[in-house]
Enzyme design. Structure first.
Site, short mmCIF file in Angstrom:
data_model
loop_
_atom_site.label_atom_id
_atom_site.label_comp_id
_atom_site.label_asym_id
_atom_site.label_seq_id
_atom_site.Cartn_x
_atom_site.Cartn_y
_atom_site.Cartn_z
N LYS A 29 0.73 -1.18 -0.01
CA LYS A 29 0.00 0.07 0.02
C LYS A 29 0.92 1.14 -0.11
CE LYS A 29 -1.99 2.09 3.20
NZ LYS A 29 -2.90 2.67 4.50
N ASP A 70 1.70 6.72 14.24
CA ASP A 70 2.40 6.01 13.11
C ASP A 70 3.72 6.41 12.57
OD1 ASP A 70 1.14 7.95 11.62
OD2 ASP A 70 -0.13 6.75 10.62
N GLN A 76 -11.53 9.55 10.97
CA GLN A 76 -11.56 8.04 11.52
C GLN A 76 -12.22 7.82 12.57
OE1 GLN A 76 -10.12 4.38 12.20
NE2 GLN A 76 -9.50 5.68 10.53
N LYS A 84 5.22 11.47 16.49
CA LYS A 84 3.63 11.41 17.00
C LYS A 84 3.46 10.86 18.22
CE LYS A 84 1.13 11.38 12.79
NZ LYS A 84 -0.15 10.74 11.77
N GLY A 90 -1.33 0.87 18.25
CA GLY A 90 -1.65 0.41 16.76
C GLY A 90 -1.04 1.30 15.88
N MET A 144 -4.21 5.00 18.60
CA MET A 144 -4.05 4.65 17.24
C MET A 144 -3.54 5.85 16.20
SD MET A 144 -5.47 1.59 17.49
CE MET A 144 -5.71 1.37 15.65
N GLY A 145 -3.35 6.75 16.94
CA GLY A 145 -2.61 8.04 16.01
C GLY A 145 -1.12 7.77 15.83
#
Length: 323
Positions: free
Chosen positions: A67, A223, A138, A227, A294, A220-221
């Site tokens: 991806k 990545d 999201q 961050k 995540g 989840m933020g």
């Protein structure tokens, strides 16, 4: 080559479909049938964009692909979403490019699925209050996916944007849930049985003292390097579960506690896939605070894209072109 548009991808893969597919691929990772390859993620130097490529393969399924895409922060002014991506699948038998799938929706739904799977396996079964930090695009995926695994009754939420909070509230109320938007983050964290953070923040938004015993957190933020959504001291006191340990320490929420020397690799209890596969234990007590870091792995993207291709092929949908 089969080409699947954004609209068709939405019709082919539901939230529930994504949860089932991602759960299977997490378990395949734990059993060493599937592997994520190193991530490429770079600042473009144009239009303030961040671009990356994630690749991997599941030799049991089988599927193979990548991806590519990223974050274009000025897209909203052009009527486009800020996140743009596409998935390219290859025939694992020959290596030839086989399918191109628009991945904006699928990225959203697979992210919501990963968080929901963590909630399914790590949160208390009686969890009824959802807290969400960040109510952008999201958040709707997160809400829908969480509702598929837990009997949520009320939702606390915070965002810097009043417009986002208002729009998200309309979605929450469509499900017949109580909606409690907050002007501060503390009340969201303090009331949550399940707390989801899904922002592009580069500083801690949730402090250790705000989170009550028994909470499950899906961060989840984070990545990308830099961050951050959680206080590192909070991370250090949780039972930590990851999608991919190497990514968690380099680009995930764990990067900051790790850099500060508050945690090491031995402090990760297990991968989420190991819990799903029955290889490792999850929550140990009702009072334990669990954390799922995540970061987002390529296999999440590839498994939902592969499902879309299977469904399209079965139904005679999508556009086929010579390549």
């Amino acid at each position: 080559m089969l080409i699947i548009s954004e609209d068709l991808a939405r019709r082919l893969v539901s939230v529930e479909d994504a949860i089932g597919a991602v759960e299977q691929t997490f378990a395949a990772m734990a059993r060493s049938y599937a592997r994520n390859y190193p991530v490429v993620r770079e600042i473009v130097g144009y239009r303030d964009a961040v671009f990356g490529v994630k690749t991997g393969a599941d030799v049991n399924a089988p599927f193979l692909g990548l991806k590519a895409g990223g974050y274009w922060p000025h897209n909203l002014g052009r009527g486009l979403t800020n996140h743009q991506s596409a998935t390219l699948l290859f025939d694992p038998e020959t290596g030839r490019a086989a399918a191109l799938i628009s991945a904006n929706y699928l990225t959203g739904v697979r992210t919501g699925a990963a968080s929901a799977i963590a909630t399914k396996y790590l949160s208390r079964p009686d969890a009824q209050t959802l807290g969400i930090i960040g109510t952008g695009a999201q958040s709707t995926y997160q809400l829908r996916a969480t509702l598929a695994v837990r009997n949520i009754r009320r939702v606390f939420a915070w965002d810097t944007s009043l417009a986002n909070l208002t729009a998200f509230g309309e979605t929450v109320r469509e499900f017949g849930l109580d909606y409690l938007p907050q002007v501060g983050r503390e009340a969201v964290a303090a009331n949550a049985d399940v707390l989801i953070t899904v922002t592009p923040s580069q500083q801690a938004l949730v402090q250790k003292q705000w989170v009550r015993p028994g909470t499950h957190i899906s961060a989840m933020g984070a990545d990308t390097k830099g961050k951050q959504e959680l206080d590192p001291s909070l991370v250090a006191t949780t039972a930590i579960f990851v999608d991919e340990a190497a990514q968690s320490f380099t680009i995930g929420e764990c990067q900051h506690a790790y850099a500060a020397g508050l945690i090491g690799e031995k402090d990760v209890r297990a991968s989420l896939g190991s819990v799903i596969a029955g290889i490792a234990e999850g929550r140990r007590s009702a009072d334990e605070i669990t954390l799922f870091d995540g970061t987002g792995v390529s296999l999440q993207d590839l498994v939902v894209a592969n499902l879309a291709v299977k469904r399209a092929t079965e139904q005679g949908l999508g556009a086929s072109v010579d390549f």
